[in-house]
Design a protein around this motif. Sequence first.
Motif, mmCIF file in Angstrom:
data_model
loop_
_atom_site.group_PDB
_atom_site.id
_atom_site.type_symbol
_atom_site.label_atom_id
_atom_site.label_comp_id
_atom_site.label_asym_id
_atom_site.label_seq_id
_atom_site.Cartn_x
_atom_site.Cartn_y
_atom_site.Cartn_z
ATOM 1 N N SER A 107 94.743 -2.364 14.812
ATOM 2 C CA SER A 107 93.711 -1.975 15.760
ATOM 3 C C SER A 107 92.540 -2.942 15.686
ATOM 4 C CB SER A 107 93.224 -0.565 15.427
ATOM 5 O OG SER A 107 92.104 -0.245 16.204
ATOM 6 N N THR A 108 91.937 -3.227 16.817
ATOM 7 C CA THR A 108 90.718 -4.043 16.839
ATOM 8 C C THR A 108 89.487 -3.146 16.885
ATOM 9 O OG1 THR A 108 90.852 -4.175 19.242
ATOM 10 C CG2 THR A 108 91.848 -5.983 17.989
ATOM 11 N N GLU A 109 89.694 -1.844 16.995
ATOM 12 C CA GLU A 109 88.582 -0.903 17.121
ATOM 13 C C GLU A 109 88.046 -0.412 15.780
ATOM 14 O OE1 GLU A 109 89.518 2.294 19.777
ATOM 15 O OE2 GLU A 109 90.668 0.950 21.066
ATOM 16 N N HIS A 110 88.794 -0.601 14.704
ATOM 17 C CA HIS A 110 88.393 -0.079 13.404
ATOM 18 C C HIS A 110 88.375 -1.209 12.381
ATOM 19 C CE1 HIS A 110 88.984 3.930 15.003
ATOM 20 N NE2 HIS A 110 90.161 3.543 15.451
ATOM 21 N N ALA A 111 87.487 -1.108 11.415
ATOM 22 C CA ALA A 111 87.482 -2.064 10.319
ATOM 23 C C ALA A 111 88.744 -1.830 9.487
ATOM 24 C CB ALA A 111 86.242 -1.867 9.465
ATOM 25 N N GLY A 112 89.272 -2.859 8.933
ATOM 26 C CA GLY A 112 90.489 -2.724 8.134
ATOM 27 C C GLY A 112 91.698 -3.098 8.963
ATOM 28 N N LYS A 113 92.862 -2.745 8.443
ATOM 29 C CA LYS A 113 94.116 -3.135 9.092
ATOM 30 C C LYS A 113 94.923 -1.904 9.471
ATOM 31 C CE LYS A 113 94.272 -7.496 6.681
ATOM 32 N NZ LYS A 113 94.988 -8.371 5.790
ATOM 33 N N TYR A 114 94.321 -1.040 10.255
ATOM 34 C CA TYR A 114 94.982 0.194 10.667
ATOM 35 C C TYR A 114 95.821 -0.040 11.917
ATOM 36 C CZ TYR A 114 91.595 2.009 7.423
ATOM 37 O OH TYR A 114 90.852 2.229 6.304
ATOM 38 N N ILE A 115 97.012 0.533 11.907
ATOM 39 C CA ILE A 115 97.909 0.403 13.051
ATOM 40 C C ILE A 115 97.844 1.693 13.855
ATOM 41 C CG2 ILE A 115 100.289 0.051 13.788
ATOM 42 C CD1 ILE A 115 100.696 -1.435 11.103
ATOM 43 N N PRO A 116 97.504 1.607 15.134
ATOM 44 C CA PRO A 116 97.452 2.823 15.961
ATOM 45 C C PRO A 116 98.824 3.497 16.024
ATOM 46 C CG PRO A 116 96.387 0.987 17.067
ATOM 47 C CD PRO A 116 97.091 0.422 15.875
ATOM 48 N N ILE A 117 98.814 4.806 16.006
ATOM 49 C CA ILE A 117 100.063 5.563 16.056
ATOM 50 C C ILE A 117 100.855 5.217 17.314
ATOM 51 C CG2 ILE A 117 101.027 7.898 16.289
ATOM 52 C CD1 ILE A 117 98.858 8.820 14.329
ATOM 53 N N SER A 118 100.175 5.009 18.425
ATOM 54 C CA SER A 118 100.883 4.663 19.666
ATOM 55 C C SER A 118 101.682 3.377 19.503
ATOM 56 C CB SER A 118 99.902 4.542 20.833
ATOM 57 O OG SER A 118 98.935 3.538 20.565
ATOM 58 N N ARG A 119 101.140 2.396 18.785
ATOM 59 C CA ARG A 119 101.872 1.136 18.536
ATOM 60 C C ARG A 119 103.033 1.364 17.577
ATOM 61 N NH1 ARG A 119 96.834 -2.803 17.729
ATOM 62 N NH2 ARG A 119 96.032 -2.566 19.831
ATOM 63 N N MET A 120 102.813 2.222 16.576
ATOM 64 C CA MET A 120 103.894 2.516 15.631
ATOM 65 C C MET A 120 105.081 3.144 16.355
ATOM 66 S SD MET A 120 101.768 3.986 12.361
ATOM 67 C CE MET A 120 103.207 4.191 11.337
ATOM 68 N N ILE A 121 104.777 4.119 17.206
ATOM 69 C CA ILE A 121 105.840 4.810 17.937
ATOM 70 C C ILE A 121 106.558 3.856 18.878
ATOM 71 C CG2 ILE A 121 106.291 6.600 19.664
ATOM 72 C CD1 ILE A 121 103.993 8.211 18.328
ATOM 73 N N ALA A 122 105.813 3.041 19.622
ATOM 74 C CA ALA A 122 106.422 2.099 20.569
ATOM 75 C C ALA A 122 107.318 1.099 19.843
ATOM 76 C CB ALA A 122 105.337 1.379 21.357
ATOM 77 N N CYS A 123 106.847 0.567 18.728
ATOM 78 C CA CYS A 123 107.639 -0.403 17.972
ATOM 79 C C CYS A 123 108.898 0.244 17.396
ATOM 80 C CB CYS A 123 106.792 -1.010 16.852
ATOM 81 S SG CYS A 123 107.664 -2.262 15.894
#
Length: 191
Positions: A107-123
């Motif tokens: 995500s570019t919206e949060h500090a750190g290296k968090y992956i949005p759930i929507s991207r996890m599901i799509a991938c």
Amino acid sequence: MEEYENGRPRQQRSRAQQQRREFEASRDLEAARPHGETLDIEDWSETTQIVAVTSLSPLPVSAERQRQCVASWISAGCEVFALQASEEEITSLGSYPGVKFAVVAPSTEHAGKYIPISRMIACAAEHHPDATLLLLNADCELAIGRKVLGALAQRYADGCVYLVRHEVYPDGREERHGCGVDGFLFAARLA
């Protein structure tokens, strides 16, 4: 060294305790069935592919607990697919036998290296389009067996099953977590 979970000493469960939890989980599933429906855990197809999807924390303090959780998912018949923010993060995790990894943009919206759930599901759906996906937090041990998980995947193939966290205390008590839905089971085609 004593291991802690949620600020409390973590108790190692014996095989007998694990079997009791699986029995109670299957009994609880029957009690929670809406409209009097039943779940026949004997009538399910072992060909049902269930892929546990998660993102593992690269912090060393999380490694042992995550390995225990991943082992519980594999014991329940799941393939494990971990989505990480970079190749470097995957390398830093060390060995996780039975886990397949993929890099997904964080995500570019949060500090750190968090992956949005929507991207996890799509991938996950792109890599496993015919599977049933089990989206789980990396620190959640799966306490139901392969038959129950497979039967849930088949019975609710057109919907979503949510899994609620239960805390296990050092004295053996277990209770439903007050605000934790930590797993979702659904067909990849619904993503």
